[in-house]
Write a protein that holds these residues in place. Structure first.
Motif, mmCIF file in Angstrom:
data_model
loop_
_atom_site.group_PDB
_atom_site.id
_atom_site.type_symbol
_atom_site.label_atom_id
_atom_site.label_comp_id
_atom_site.label_asym_id
_atom_site.label_seq_id
_atom_site.Cartn_x
_atom_site.Cartn_y
_atom_site.Cartn_z
ATOM 1 N N LEU A 186 0.836 -1.202 0.000
ATOM 2 C CA LEU A 186 0.000 0.000 0.000
ATOM 3 C C LEU A 186 0.873 1.255 0.000
ATOM 4 O O LEU A 186 0.552 2.252 -0.660
ATOM 5 N N ASP A 187 1.986 1.195 0.722
ATOM 6 C CA ASP A 187 2.934 2.311 0.757
ATOM 7 C C ASP A 187 3.375 2.655 -0.665
ATOM 8 O O ASP A 187 3.349 3.809 -1.083
ATOM 9 N N ASP A 188 3.726 1.619 -1.412
ATOM 10 C CA ASP A 188 4.178 1.795 -2.775
ATOM 11 C C ASP A 188 3.075 2.397 -3.662
ATOM 12 O O ASP A 188 3.308 3.337 -4.424
ATOM 13 N N LEU A 190 0.479 4.157 -2.696
ATOM 14 C CA LEU A 190 0.201 5.529 -2.273
ATOM 15 C C LEU A 190 1.238 6.499 -2.840
ATOM 16 O O LEU A 190 0.889 7.593 -3.296
ATOM 17 N N HIS A 191 2.506 6.098 -2.815
ATOM 18 C CA HIS A 191 3.541 6.964 -3.390
ATOM 19 C C HIS A 191 3.232 7.235 -4.857
ATOM 20 O O HIS A 191 3.352 8.344 -5.339
ATOM 21 N N ARG A 192 2.834 6.194 -5.573
ATOM 22 C CA ARG A 192 2.628 6.329 -7.010
ATOM 23 C C ARG A 192 1.338 7.059 -7.378
ATOM 24 O O ARG A 192 1.306 7.828 -8.321
ATOM 25 N N GLY A 234 1.168 7.366 8.436
ATOM 26 C CA GLY A 234 0.236 7.625 7.344
ATOM 27 C C GLY A 234 0.987 8.127 6.121
ATOM 28 O O GLY A 234 2.166 7.813 5.939
ATOM 29 N N MET A 235 0.301 8.897 5.296
ATOM 30 C CA MET A 235 0.871 9.370 4.032
ATOM 31 C C MET A 235 0.206 10.706 3.698
ATOM 32 O O MET A 235 -1.006 10.844 3.836
ATOM 33 N N VAL A 236 1.017 11.660 3.252
ATOM 34 C CA VAL A 236 0.496 12.993 2.935
ATOM 35 C C VAL A 236 0.589 13.209 1.426
ATOM 36 O O VAL A 236 1.649 12.976 0.834
ATOM 37 N N MET A 337 3.845 11.314 0.083
ATOM 38 C CA MET A 337 5.084 11.047 0.820
ATOM 39 C C MET A 337 4.781 11.036 2.322
ATOM 40 O O MET A 337 3.755 11.544 2.757
ATOM 41 N N HIS A 338 5.685 10.408 3.075
ATOM 42 C CA HIS A 338 5.597 10.446 4.540
ATOM 43 C C HIS A 338 6.944 10.907 5.051
ATOM 44 O O HIS A 338 7.789 11.310 4.258
ATOM 45 N N GLY A 339 7.152 10.867 6.359
ATOM 46 C CA GLY A 339 8.402 11.399 6.901
ATOM 47 C C GLY A 339 8.275 12.875 7.232
ATOM 48 O O GLY A 339 9.268 13.588 7.307
HETATM 49 ZN ZN ZN Z 1 7.067 4.836 1.855
#
Ligand code: ZN
Length: 383
Positions: A186-188, A190-192, A234-236, A337-339
């Motif tokens: 899911l991370d991948d 979401l980035h895309r 999460g992811m922004v 992105m996150h972080g």
């Molecule tokens: Zn990531």
């Protein structure tokens, strides 16, 4: 009838995104928003598994400053290669294999870290953080081993599809009491695609169906299923990009001559060689209006103050939604992105459970203690 625990840890599944996904919450009567930690999964996952903050377990970001022998020792010769050869995928493959042969079993990626600079850095994660003995200090996996609890786990080593099928199969036929699966698919996505992407929505629907099947499988067997959905951050969605390296190139100071820098997607980290460079760089990045310098007090509050400056003497953090482009992680834009600052609503992680979650569980730090007390309850141990 037997009680069994299944934990699905979905990288980058934010509290906000999960909350607006139709049907995902079905069966999870207890839903808790979790505060994440500063940084990336390299710091968040060890925090979940050990119950200690980055400054205590030593993991914060994928790359840290080299001290002594590292998997990149001797890579200095790479600066002798022509620029084109340095960027080739053949070299990347060769170097990746060399690092693996030197015994690195943790998750790493050489990304677009300038090859001649690799020797200046080290990989924080050398061992398998999903196995007993793989983390600095005691972890959830050590508890499972110590208590001889039959369990199985899956992580990024392999395909999510295969792992979830295997998990379902063991729930149906196996005798493990604890089944755990970590996935970064899911991370991948979401980035895309960003949080509204079709692949993201389809994957969330797939998880919802998985939970339905797991419940049905356990019920058919007469087992009591304790189900947990967990995430690390999460992811922004990205709203703009900023060229930090371009800004720095306008100054009279040069890296790596006057200072050493590492550019994560949302952080620029510095180790100074020429002390006058510091004030100049600090002022220039402030003037971009794209983020802020993390003062020691902020790092301490985030559990990420490292007195040895392993992850940087000064760290500049971009505002939520701002992506550094290019960075050492890549030169192509991504949708999310996150972080970023853990306080941003879209950065929040989650713990959803079919079982009550005590009030004290508020962040990643409390997850391990919670899962351990759940194991006590599962095995009928009274404190
Ligand atoms: Zn990531």
């Amino acid at each position: 009838m037997s009680r069994r625990m299944v934990v699905l840890l979905v990288d980058a599944l934010g509290w906000e995104l999960a909350g607006r996904t139709p049907g995902l919450a079905d069966g999870f009567a207890y839903r808790r928003r979790l505060e994440t930690v500063l940084g990336f999964s390299s710091g968040a996952l060890p925090t979940i598994f050990t119950g200690r903050p980055p400054a205590a377990h030593g993991r914060f970001l994928m790359y840290r400053r080299a001290r002594g022998d590292t998997p990149f020792s001797g890579f200095e010769w790479l600066r002798l290669l022509p620029a084109r050869a340095q960027r080739s995928w053949r070299l990347t493959r060769l170097l990746t294999r060399a690092v693996e042969r030197r015994g690195v079993r943790g998750y790493f990626n050489l990304y677009e870290v300038p090859r001649p600079l690799l020797a200046e850095f080290d990989l924080a994660e050398r061992d398998d953080i999903f196995a007993p003995g793989g983390l600095p200090g005691d972890s959830l996996w050590d508890v499972l081993a110590r208590r001889s609890i039959p369990w199985r786990g899956w992580n990024w080593r392999g395909r999510e599809e295969d792992h979830l099928a295997a998990l379902e199969d063991l729930l149906e036929r196996g005798d493990e009491r604890f089944l755990f699966c970590y996935t970064a698919d899911l991370d991948d996505l979401l980035h895309r695609e960003g949080s509204e992407g079709p692949g993201v929505q389809a994957r969330l629907a797939r998880y919802r169906e998985l939970f339905q099947r797991l419940r049905a499988v356990a019920a058919a067997r007469g087992d009591e299923l304790w189900l947990y959905l967990l995430s690390d951050h999460g992811m922004v969605d990205v709203t703009r990009t900023v060229d930090m390296m371009g800004t720095l190139a306008t100054l009279p100071w040069r890296w790596p001559r006057d200072y050493l820098a590492f550019f994560d997607s949302t952080m620029a980290r510095f180790w100074w060689r020429e002390r006058h460079a510091r004030e100049s760089v600090r002022a220039a990045l402030c003037a971009t209006g794209a983020g802020r310098w993390l003062e020691p007090s902020a790092l301490e509050a985030g559990g990420a103050l490292f007195p040895d400056h392993a992850y940087g003497e000064d760290i500049f953090l971009l505002d939520p939604g701002v992506l550094m482009l290019p960075s050492f992680m890549g030169s192509r834009p991504v949708r999310a992105m996150h972080g970023f600052d853990p306080a941003h609503p879209d950065m929040a992680a989650l713990l959803w459970s079919s079982r009550p979650v005590p009030d004290r569980v508020r962040g990643l730090l409390e997850v391990r203690g919670y899962l351990e007390s759940e194991l006590d309850a599962l095995l009928g141990v009274t404190a």
